[in-house]
Enzyme design. Structure first.
Site, mmCIF file in Angstrom:
data_model
loop_
_atom_site.group_PDB
_atom_site.id
_atom_site.type_symbol
_atom_site.label_atom_id
_atom_site.label_comp_id
_atom_site.label_asym_id
_atom_site.label_seq_id
_atom_site.Cartn_x
_atom_site.Cartn_y
_atom_site.Cartn_z
ATOM 1 C CB ALA A 183 -34.583 31.937 16.720
ATOM 2 C CB CYS A 234 -25.778 21.195 21.920
ATOM 3 S SG CYS A 234 -27.493 21.502 21.529
#
Ligand code: SAH
Length: 411
Positions: free
Chosen positions: A294, A354
């Protein structure tokens, strides 16, 4: 009696019954750990253990201060850094019975809260007063993780399985083993696989979107159920051309698809993308899946002037401990900066973290810095967290970890 789901897990010494400490194993803890218990926390670290008496791995022990005053019952681990996890302010006479009550309470807690899904977390460890146990439901299959010595004991497993089966009637129950955690807990290796029934795959539905589930595939217990409510929220704002970065099996992408002209999902895991593709087919959606790192992809796309109307960033936890905080923040900065640069005016950024070790305030700061560096003016539409089937205990901050910001680039 206080219902199991309301009972505090730790207590003051007043709860000591007639000054008598139950027979059986005892662990004395430091004054610092007593203060922590009184603040409502339920963990005691190994460095706070003063002495142990007959405490076998995974035993239920009486917790005392250095003067021998009783502070409740805890599950003992002989090897984890978290040596004790409190389970009751009182002596526990019948542990299997207590476990079964707490499983029932966990199920009852979710009944009014969990909507539009047949996949949700049924038991979330400490947050359901069952430290060391995670149970997720995927339609008719339960996926279970055991994280501590105490929960791994055979009579404990039997009680948990009996109650889960009686309450939820699953077609199968699978155990997902994390070898690394068993090692940390000095537990013998164990294979992942079915504990009950013979069904290994199913289809589940969240917010009207359908997903394949197979006990042999995927990360965690299968899906990222903690994002379930955020998928629906993201879909509410999504429009135009969308990019789902760190898409895993495509959950955000599939939720965005009905609202968007074109959707692309990016992940570095080919097996995850293969399931994502099957999920797209199941929902009759056309989505482009790209296998890539990414960071590289966003750098290239931003450099070549690509633009989107909706971008989702849901990377894995960058900060596994407080020590990685700086690196983690740099990672978030880079991703958010590039995404904000690529959004058209009116565009939506759904950005998640997270990492428990990155607080909401730190995350907001890093996203604000990214907006400043990208020279974009950005509105904060929603500050969100984990779905309600992943409850947060107010006095156990570790139970609250997911941050999800929904932002709009105004110019
Ligand atoms: N958004 C997903 C969950 C993402 S979990 C959902 O809601 O279901 C994080 C994902 O990031 C994993 O699928 C993992 O394979 C992927 N990943 C980890 N590092 C990556 C990288 N450098 N580039 C692309 N994907 C990566």
């Amino acid at each position: 009696m206080v219902p199991a789901n309301r009972a505090p897990l730790a207590s003051s010494p007043r709860n000591q019954r007639n000054g008598v400490i139950p027979a059986g194993p005892k662990v004395a803890i430091s004054a610092r750990a007593i203060t922590r218990l009184k603040s409502g926390h339920v963990w005691i670290y190994r460095s706070d253990i003063l002495s142990t008496e007959n405490a076998a791995p995974g035993a239920i022990v009486s917790v005392t201060d250095e003067r021998g005053r009783y502070f409740g019952s805890a599950l003992y681990s002989s090897s984890s850094q978290i040596a004790l996890r409190m389970i009751s302010p009182e002596p526990v006479a019948d542990f299997p019975k207590l476990l079964r009550e707490r499983v029932r309470a966990a199920i009852a807690y979710r009944e009014p809260l969990v909507r539009d899904t047949d996949a949700y977390r049924v038991v979330f460890s400490e947050a359901d007063f069952l430290p060391g146990l995670i149970v997720d439901r995927y339609h008719d299959i339960l996926s279970l993780q055991i994280l501590t010595q105490a929960m791994d004991a055979e009579p404990v497993r039997a009680a948990l399985l009996a109650e889960l089966t009686e309450q939820l009637h699953p077609a199968a129950t699978a155990e997902r083993v994390e070898p690394h955690i068993r090692e940390l807990e000095s537990l013998p290796p164990r294979e992942s696989g079915l504990l009950t029934g013979d069904k290994a795959s199913t289809v589940f539905t969240m917010n009207g979107v359908r997903f394949h589930f197979d006990i042999r595939e995927g990360q965690k217990t299968g899906a990222f159920l903690d994002q379930r409510e955020n998928y629906a929220a993201a879909a509410h704002y999504a429009h135009g051309e969308a990019l789902d970065v760190f898409c895993y099996q495509g959950a955000f992408a599939l939720h965005l698809a009905p609202r968007c002209r074109a959707v692309t999902g990016v992940d570095s895991s080919r097996p995850a993308l293969e399931v994502a593709d099957k999920n797209a087919l199941l929902n009759q959606r056309e989505i482009e899946w790209i296998e890539a790192n990414a960071f590289d992809l966003l750098r290239d796309y931003a450099a070549s002037g690509r633009q989107y109307d909706t971008i989702v960033l849901d990377p894995p936890a960058f900060a596994k401990s407080r020590k990685n905080l700086e690196t983690a923040l740099r990672g978030y900065k880079e991703l958010n900066l590039r995404a904000l640069k690529m959004l058209r005016a009116g565009g939506i950024l759904v950005t998640c973290s997270c990492s428990y070790h990155v607080s909401e305030a730190e995350f907001l700061d890093v996203v604000a810095e990214s907006a400043r560096d990208a020279r974009r003016s950005v509105r904060l539409l929603e500050k969100r967290g984990q779905a309600k089937d992943h409850p947060m205990l107010l006095n156990v901050p570790e139970t609250s970890y997911l941050k999800c910001l929904i932002l709009q680039v105004s110019s």
